[in-house]
Scaffold this active site. Structure first.
Site, short mmCIF file in Angstrom:
data_model
loop_
_atom_site.label_atom_id
_atom_site.label_comp_id
_atom_site.label_asym_id
_atom_site.label_seq_id
_atom_site.Cartn_x
_atom_site.Cartn_y
_atom_site.Cartn_z
N ASN A 169 45.69 65.70 53.21
CA ASN A 169 44.79 66.68 52.57
C ASN A 169 45.28 68.13 52.64
O ASN A 169 44.98 68.93 51.77
CB ASN A 169 43.35 66.54 53.08
CG ASN A 169 43.24 66.69 54.57
OD1 ASN A 169 44.24 66.71 55.30
ND2 ASN A 169 42.01 66.77 55.06
N LYS A 192 55.97 62.45 60.90
CA LYS A 192 55.73 61.46 59.84
C LYS A 192 54.58 61.97 58.97
O LYS A 192 53.43 61.92 59.36
CB LYS A 192 55.34 60.10 60.43
CG LYS A 192 55.36 59.01 59.36
CD LYS A 192 54.48 57.83 59.70
CE LYS A 192 53.04 58.00 59.28
NZ LYS A 192 52.80 58.30 57.84
N ALA A 194 52.01 62.03 55.65
CA ALA A 194 51.32 60.96 54.92
C ALA A 194 52.20 60.49 53.77
O ALA A 194 52.85 61.31 53.10
CB ALA A 194 49.99 61.46 54.40
N SER A 247 42.19 60.01 60.43
CA SER A 247 40.88 59.39 60.63
C SER A 247 40.70 58.97 62.09
O SER A 247 41.67 58.70 62.82
CB SER A 247 40.75 58.18 59.71
OG SER A 247 41.79 57.27 59.99
N GLU A 268 43.32 65.21 66.17
CA GLU A 268 42.41 65.94 65.26
C GLU A 268 41.86 64.90 64.30
O GLU A 268 42.55 64.47 63.39
CB GLU A 268 43.18 67.02 64.49
CG GLU A 268 43.79 68.11 65.37
CD GLU A 268 42.78 69.10 65.90
OE1 GLU A 268 41.61 69.05 65.47
OE2 GLU A 268 43.16 69.91 66.76
N LEU A 269 40.61 64.48 64.53
CA LEU A 269 40.11 63.28 63.84
C LEU A 269 39.01 63.61 62.83
O LEU A 269 38.87 64.75 62.40
CB LEU A 269 39.66 62.27 64.89
CG LEU A 269 40.73 61.95 65.96
CD1 LEU A 269 40.19 60.99 67.01
CD2 LEU A 269 42.01 61.41 65.33
N CYS A 302 38.40 67.83 56.72
CA CYS A 302 37.72 67.28 57.90
C CYS A 302 36.54 68.15 58.32
O CYS A 302 35.64 67.68 58.99
CB CYS A 302 38.71 67.13 59.04
SG CYS A 302 39.61 68.65 59.31
N GLU A 399 31.54 59.99 56.52
CA GLU A 399 32.31 61.16 56.10
C GLU A 399 32.55 61.02 54.59
O GLU A 399 33.27 60.11 54.15
CB GLU A 399 33.64 61.21 56.86
CG GLU A 399 34.41 62.49 56.65
CD GLU A 399 35.73 62.53 57.44
OE1 GLU A 399 36.25 61.48 57.84
OE2 GLU A 399 36.24 63.65 57.64
#
Ligand code: NAD
Length: 506
Positions: A169, A192, A194, A247, A268-269, A302, A399
């Site tokens: 994002n 790595k 996304a 996530s 960081e979820l 988020c 969410e």
């Protein structure tokens, strides 16, 4: 190997002709991959077109990246903080010089409007500048043992090889928010990105090389098999740290893997941010703040306002104001002028929006604007306002991650605080009121890592960003963000004192 590929990728992208911004395919051309290499396609979500292919690394290749980064890390850790800071500062300057190309790249692979990509370049670049500044303040201190007879010297050391895993994002900011503090602290990195948005990472890492970061020190690995990657890399003894943004479900998998190797872990979820508007709020501020907190990044953030709670006395006026703004938001390809909402990341996201709307309506919600998917090409959904969303509706319990403002109403402060905290998440919260006591009391009562007071965009490189409860562990940005890449050690120095321990007393 991954370094070579990163160089190849970035060199190719740097050739892109900025004049042809209207043609998304001109911004990103297919990366030159070695013959026979497995590859992954990258799509533009506004058109559905394939815009590039990147390597699909297997676990063996990922481990080679680990080996190369680790070897380069020793020399990097031995450099002085000032040398590391100067390179980071040059990297920041290069990001600014290439801001327009990076913005085009972000919009091409992720979809957000160009104006938001430019804002992401400013925000993401700020982390590099911030950690260029923090690199020369590595901390450590001296203190006396309370009972006397010894002095404690605390020192900070780089935590070591850090594996960084980022979401789609914010393709630039999520990368710089991790790479910059890692490098400032003296750590080598395997990142790595996304699979959906790897191009920005290749580009910005190439700029880091041009700034003087040793080419093996930061390894970019792209793969279509994220589980095989993390199982191989996080259980390798050379790795000492994992920093993940994504996530909560994936975060839990990574924490379990990290346990085997007792890795330092930053997570960081997911978020489920409540946004609370009290009767005594400034209406215009509340509408603008809620719009920003909801619609930034098309709601795919988020810290997006997920549950909007509005007090009864102001609710009708607030909903009217928000509907007006949402209905006026132009939807389209983010590269076109005046677009306020680009595509969602893929078609799956569009169908999940439709399900949330249909489910909320079945539970009694009023659709005040939008509510529908927009026919392709591209993955678009209308800016949507749902009023009177039931607490049982999916949109009130999950969410949303898209452009749906889900509004619930409330009567009292105590009631709304209780409802706001009724979630396992705890990343962001928002409070709109002109009463300072109420603003601070409610902010204190919210179980979140950060609170926006009378504003919808609270993030800043100087702020310690992060969640509590199941929204995460650790902080990114600010001085605390550097701590995540440092080990604190102490030396206990025995003292034969000649009386008082007080300095200067003799
Ligand atoms: P995701 O968890 O699906 O993926 C994030 C990253 O993890 C990607 O690089 C993906 O390839 C990788 N991944 C997936 N499974 C993996 C595995 N088994 N091993 C290793 N890597 C794996 O999340 P997403 O859909 O990319 O991003 C959306 C989520 O991220 C939302 O929940 C959002 O709230 C969260 N997010 C949190 C923050 C924050 O700072 N707290 C910031 C941005 C996004």
């Amino acid at each position: 190997m991954s370094t070579d590929l990163a160089n190849t990728a970035a060199a190719d992208l740097l050739d892109a002709d900025p004049q042809r911004v209207a043609d998304t395919n001109a911004v990103v051309r297919a990366l030159a991959l070695p013959d026979g290499a497995r590859s992954l396609e990258v799509f533009n979500p506004a058109t559905g077109d394939t815009i590039a292919a990147v390597p699909d690394a297997d676990p063996g290749q990922a481990l080679r990246a680990v080996a190369a980064a680790e070897a380069a890390g020793r020399e990097w850790a031995a450099r002085t903080p000032r040398q590391r800071a100067d390179i980071l500062r040059r990297w920041y300057d290069l990001i600014n010089e290439h801001a327009e190309k990076i913005s085009l790249l972000i919009t091409s692979e992720m979809g957000k409007p160009l104006v938001e990509s430019r804002a992401e370049v400013t925000y993401g670049g700020d982390f590099v500048r911030w950690y260029a500044e923090e690199a020369v303040r590595p901390g450590g201190n001296v203190r006396d043992v309370p009972t006397g007879g010894a002095t404690l010297l605390t020192r900070r050391a780089p935590v070591g090889l850090s594996v960084l895993i980022t979401p789609w994002n914010f393709p630039l900011a999520m990368a710089t928010r991790k790479i910059a503090p890692a490098l400032a602290a003296g750590c080598p990195v395997v990142i790595k990105p996304a699979t959906l948005t790897p191009l920005t990472t290749f580009y910005v890492v190439d700029l880091a090389y041009r700034a003087g970061v040793p080419v093996d020190l930061v390894q970019v690995v792209t793969t279509g098999d994220a589980s095989a990657f993390s199982e191989a890399v996080l259980t390798d003894a050379r790795v000492r740290k994992v920093s993940f943004t994504g996530s909560t479900g994936v975060g839990k998998i990574l924490l379990k893997l990290a346990a085997d190797n007792v890795l330092r872990s930053s997570m960081e979820l997911g978020g489920d941010a409540p946004l609370i508007v009290f009767d005594d709020a400034d209406l215009e501020r509340a509408v603008n703040g809620a719009y920003a907190a909801k619609m930034r990044n098309g709601g795919q953030s988020c810290i997006a306002a997920n549950r909007i709670y509005v007090q009864d006395g102001i609710a009708d006026a607030f909903v009217e104001g928000l509907v007006e703004k949402m209905a006026a938001a132009r939807v389209g390809n983010g590269l076109a002028d005046d677009v306020a909402l680009g595509p969602l990341i893929d078609d799956r996201a569009v169908s999940s929006m439709q399900k949330l709307v249909d489910d909320a309506v079945a539970a009694g919600a009023d659709v005040r604007s939008g509510g529908h998917a927009i026919a392709g090409p591209g993955s678009f959904f209308e800016p949507t306002v749902l009023d009177h969303v039931a607490t049982t509706a999916e949109a009130a319990r999950t969410e949303i991650f898209g452009p749906i403002a889900a509004i619930q109403r409330f009567r009292t402060e105590a009631e709304v605080v209780h409802r706001a905290n009724s979630t396992e998440y705890g990343l962001a919260g928002y409070v709109f009121t002109e009463n300072l006591d109420r603003a601070l009391n409610v902010a204190d009562a919210l179980q979140t890592g950060l609170v926006g007071i009378n504003q919808g965009v609270p993030s800043n490189a100087a702020a310690p960003f992060g969640g509590i409860k199941q929204s995460g562990l650790g902080r990114e940005g600010s001085a605390e963000g550097l701590d995540e890449y440092q080990e604190i050690r102490f030396y206990n120095i025995a003292r034969r004192t000649t009386g008082s321990d007080v300095v200067g007393s003799g």
